[in-house]
Design a protein around this motif. Structure first.
Motif, PDB file in Angstrom:
ATOM      1  N   TRP A  35      38.300  -9.121 -14.018  1.00  0.00           N
ATOM      2  CA  TRP A  35      38.254  -9.161 -12.564  1.00  0.00           C
ATOM      3  C   TRP A  35      36.781  -9.323 -12.157  1.00  0.00           C
ATOM      4  O   TRP A  35      35.903  -8.628 -12.668  1.00  0.00           O
ATOM      5  N   ARG A  37      34.202 -10.255  -8.494  1.00  0.00           N
ATOM      6  CA  ARG A  37      34.196 -10.233  -7.035  1.00  0.00           C
ATOM      7  C   ARG A  37      32.995 -10.998  -6.509  1.00  0.00           C
ATOM      8  O   ARG A  37      31.968 -11.124  -7.190  1.00  0.00           O
ATOM      9  N   ARG A  44      28.913 -14.341  -7.786  1.00  0.00           N
ATOM     10  CA  ARG A  44      30.109 -13.715  -8.335  1.00  0.00           C
ATOM     11  C   ARG A  44      29.684 -12.741  -9.429  1.00  0.00           C
ATOM     12  O   ARG A  44      28.868 -13.086 -10.300  1.00  0.00           O
ATOM     13  N   ASP A  89      32.402  -2.372  -1.507  1.00  0.00           N
ATOM     14  CA  ASP A  89      33.386  -3.019  -2.375  1.00  0.00           C
ATOM     15  C   ASP A  89      34.017  -4.236  -1.700  1.00  0.00           C
ATOM     16  O   ASP A  89      34.784  -4.967  -2.335  1.00  0.00           O
ATOM     17  N   TYR A  93      38.159 -10.848  -4.499  1.00  0.00           N
ATOM     18  CA  TYR A  93      38.344 -10.461  -5.899  1.00  0.00           C
ATOM     19  C   TYR A  93      39.115 -11.553  -6.640  1.00  0.00           C
ATOM     20  O   TYR A  93      40.166 -12.004  -6.172  1.00  0.00           O
TER      21      TYR A  93
END
Length: 122
Positions: A35, A37, A44, A89, A93
């Motif tokens: 994963w 983000r 990224r 956060d 994603y």
């Protein structure tokens, strides 16, 4: 090959989300899953990864203790459980798959999902 990410959304700080990524067109058990983000104006970045067997996981320091990653071979799906979410956060994603060795480098990943938006309000 298709990686279909879903499960993002809008949540208040301290809340939880559990994005998932369903893989098709590949032999799921052969791939390391990751994963990543990307926030606006930022590169990224790696968030979490899981080995082919699920026995090895890795997390960026910023999410350690708050996020977990898991995979379900029967469903060819990888999950990212995100707890105690913070405004920082907030990002799109992406899930990704690689046949290579376990890595945090985006350039090594062979396939990418379309991304799912996670927004954490303060």
């Amino acid at each position: 090959v298709q990686l279909q990410a879903s499960g993002g959304g809008l949540v208040q700080a301290g809340g939880s989300l559990r994005p998932s990524c369903a893989a098709s067109g590949l032999t799921f058990s052969r791939y390391v899953m990751g994963w990543f983000r990307q926030a606006p104006g930022m590169e990224r970045e790696f968030v979490a990864g899981i080995s082919q067997s699920g026995s090895v996981t890795s997390f960026v320091d910023a999410v350690k203790g708050r996020f977990t990653i898991s995979r379900d071979s029967a469903k060819s799906t990888v999950y990212l459980q995100m707890n105690s979410l913070k405004p920082e956060d907030t990002a799109v994603y992406y899930c990704a798959a690689t046949l290579g060795l376990f890595t945090r480098r985006p350039s090594v990943y062979d396939y990418w999902g379309q991304g799912t938006q996670v927004t954490v309000s303060s």
